[in-house]
Scaffold this active site. Structure first.
Site, PDB file in Angstrom:
ATOM      1  CG  ASP A 167      -1.878  -1.183   1.219  1.00 32.85           C
ATOM      2  OD1 ASP A 167      -1.568  -2.192   0.559  1.00 32.85           O
ATOM      3  OD2 ASP A 167      -2.914  -1.138   1.892  1.00 32.85           O
ATOM      4  CD  GLU A 207      -1.052  -5.534   8.864  1.00 30.57           C
ATOM      5  OE1 GLU A 207      -1.252  -5.022   9.990  1.00 30.57           O
ATOM      6  OE2 GLU A 207      -1.494  -5.031   7.818  1.00 30.57           O
ATOM      7  CE1 TYR A 264      -0.094  -1.860   6.399  1.00 30.54           C
ATOM      8  CE2 TYR A 264      -0.394  -0.092   4.825  1.00 30.54           C
ATOM      9  CZ  TYR A 264      -0.878  -1.203   5.469  1.00 30.54           C
ATOM     10  OH  TYR A 264      -2.133  -1.642   5.182  1.00 30.54           O
TER      11      TYR A 264
HETATM   12  C1  GLC Z   1      -2.810  -4.377   3.999  1.00 24.87           C
HETATM   13  C2  GLC Z   1      -1.712  -4.928   3.100  1.00 24.87           C
HETATM   14  C3  GLC Z   1      -2.351  -5.686   1.934  1.00 24.87           C
HETATM   15  C4  GLC Z   1      -3.289  -6.750   2.486  1.00 24.87           C
HETATM   16  C5  GLC Z   1      -4.323  -6.128   3.420  1.00 24.87           C
HETATM   17  C6  GLC Z   1      -5.190  -7.161   4.117  1.00 24.87           C
HETATM   18  O1  GLC Z   1      -3.571  -3.437   3.354  1.00 24.87           O
HETATM   19  O2  GLC Z   1      -0.923  -3.894   2.623  1.00 24.87           O
HETATM   20  O3  GLC Z   1      -1.359  -6.276   1.148  1.00 24.87           O
HETATM   21  O4  GLC Z   1      -3.910  -7.410   1.451  1.00 24.87           O
HETATM   22  O5  GLC Z   1      -3.670  -5.402   4.431  1.00 24.87           O
HETATM   23  O6  GLC Z   1      -4.405  -8.042   4.834  1.00 24.87           O
END
Ligand code: GLC
Length: 507
Positions: A249, A476, A433
């Site tokens: 993102d 994450e 991130y």
């Molecule tokens: C965040 C990540 C993306 C992922 C989403 C849901 O937005 O950047 O890659 O798909 O989370 O986990």
């Protein structure tokens, strides 16, 4: 008896080989050294011994067997923690069954997350869940083939923003889809690869083929859309039209293109929920969010017509990772077409493979792969993890590995966390991130490619991931300089890929 001894030797050798076992062998080093001595003694005597000899050393054989049992129990325990997490995030809603990335932060179905998660289910031999994951997503395919990045199967949980109304599909995309509980963008095309994996993992090939038959046309339409609507110059490279389409993102790759989008007033970022749930230092900035939503406004103004968007938006980029996954999925689609005997499609998918392979060459310059900004016809010379991902297919692996060693890990400090941005970049931030932290999915992809070239390095990186997850939790993403987890905990793809890592399964 010789067979028994040989079997034990194989078991112990096997346990000492892969990283998971390597890790265990470190902590259980003392025991293993005894076994190794015992085995060498046995090996030397194999041909000259008798039952008497076996009796003499039976303690060692027993010890090996019981150690294997202990290791198996430990392994099962580790797997069951990850399995429980996936089960907890697995949701049944009407006719759909899917896995949310995180109940707290991402309580809906995400497209490429589902692809990664499928690999976990396949390793657990939970084939039906894996099939449902893909079917539930592909039920939301648009008429032109687009697979949405998010499906909001249920609207009960409204804590995620931007919510479906922001996309306004029922008005602005009504010619393309009759459903509106989803987004109007895509995520990287991992799906055909995941579907082939489901087939391969199914012991019952008739059932496996039934699944492929059910999903095949949709997969083919998805790839056709990417080549027809997202590759205007017929280069074999699909473009993305929103940072979220990359899956990465807020990567610094997008900064220069996003800066061309003028923001006069902060209208949307106040509705964000992510930076209220998670430490805002680990999330994108408000101005970036304003630009994310401004792009959605452009899609709506152009009625989700790809040609109009191509002409009217400032953000049109050919991303390396997106196209590497397209290539991997093309190989899979080609194999699926073979299995289902779709002769014409075998030819088409072969053409796609060759085109995209050639297309990726355009993204290579001076020892690395970069994204390409189609609006200014220039490579975006920022070294990020996306540039390492062609390691799966490129003939430039030596160059890629050299940059990996110099800029993405820190061998001198014994730090094997692959960062998402070069550690030498001014914008490198180990906790923000996609601007520096380590992500498990892309690390697994790189490990899988690296194994064919530098197995020792690959195993060190693999072991590091396993250790991080086991000591910190299923985060994450992870701080790439220190030992801490970032973003949300109990994250589904981290659990799914952890299972693949400890079972030593390649992507
Ligand atoms: C965040 C990540 C993306 C992922 C989403 C849901 O937005 O950047 O890659 O798909 O989370 O986990």
């Amino acid at each position: 008896m010789i067979t028994i001894i040989c079997a034990q030797i194989v078991i112990v050798k096997e346990y000492c080989r892969s990283p998971y076992k390597y890790k265990l062998s470190l902590s259980l080093d003392y025991f293993f050294s005894i076994f190794r001595v015992a085995i060498s003694v046995c090996k030397a005597k194999i041909f000259s011994t008798s039952i008497k000899f076996f009796n003499q050393y039976k303690f060692f054989f027993w010890a090996i067997i019981s150690m294997k049992k202990k290791l198996d129990i430990l392994l099962e325990k580790k797997i069951s923690t990850a399995n429980n997490l996936l089960n907890n995030n697995n949701i049944k809603h009407h006719n759909s069954q899917f896995t949310v990335p995180s109940k707290n932060l991402y309580p809906h179905q995400w497209s490429w997350d589902s692809g990664w998660i499928v690999y976990g289910y396949c390793s657990l031999e939970q084939i039906s869940k894996a099939e449902q994951e893909m079917i539930s997503l592909f039920n939301y395919q648009w008429k032109n083939g687009l697979i949405p990045s998010i499906v909001f199967h249920s609207l009960e949980d409204d804590t995620y923003w931007p919510s479906p109304d922001i996309w306004n599909l029922s008005n602005d995309a009504k010619k393309l889809t009759s459903k509106s509980n989803m987004t109007g963008i895509v995520q990287p095309p991992i799906h055909a690869a995941a579907c082939l994996k489901i087939y391969e993992s199914n012991g019952n090939k008739i059932r496996g083929k039934e699944f492929l038959t059910k999903i095949y046309d949709k997969l083919f339409l998805w790839h056709s859309y990417l080549y027809k609507e997202r590759d205007p110059n017929n280069e074999g490279l699909a473009f993305i039209r929103h940072p979220w389409e990359s899956g990465m993102d807020n990567s610094p790759i997008w900064d220069s293109s996003l800066e061309r989008i003028k923001i006069d007033e902060f209208k949307y970022s106040k509705y964000r929920t992510d930076n209220k749930k998670i430490n805002s230092e680990e999330r994108p900035t408000d101005i970036t969010y304003e630009r994310y939503i401004k792009l959605i406004e452009i899609f709506k103004e152009n009625k989700y017509n790809e040609k109009e968007i191509l002409n009217n938006s400032e953000f049109i980029i050919q991303d390396v990772l997106f196209n590497v996954l397209l290539l991997k999925s093309n190989y899979a689609l080609n194999q699926i077409a073979e299995i289902l005997d779709r002769k014409k499609d075998i030819v088409t998918t072969n053409k796609w493979i060759n085109k995209t392979k050639k297309g990726l060459d355009k993204l290579y310059q001076d020892g690395f792969y970069y994204d390409y900004d189609m609006k200014i016809n220039k490579l975006i010379k920022v070294k990020t993890i996306t540039g390492l991902t062609p390691i799966m297919y490129s003939n430039k692996t030596e160059e890629i590995i050299s940059v990996l060693k110099k800029e993405f890990i820190d061998i001198e400090r014994d730090n094997y966390s692959i960062s998402s941005l070069s550690r030498l970049d001014d914008k490198f931030d180990p906790i923000n991130y996609w601007r520096g932290p380590m992500w498990i999915n892309l690390t697994w992809l790189i490990i899988s490619g690296l194994k064919d070239h530098d197995i020792k390095l690959a195993e060190k990186i693999q072991l590091n991931c396993i250790k991080k997850i086991e000591t910190l939790g299923f985060y994450e993403y992870y701080n790439s300089l220190n030992n801490s987890g970032c973003g949300v905990n109990h994250f589904s793809w981290t659990a799914a890929i952890y299972i693949c890592l400890i079972l030593d399964i390649k992507f």
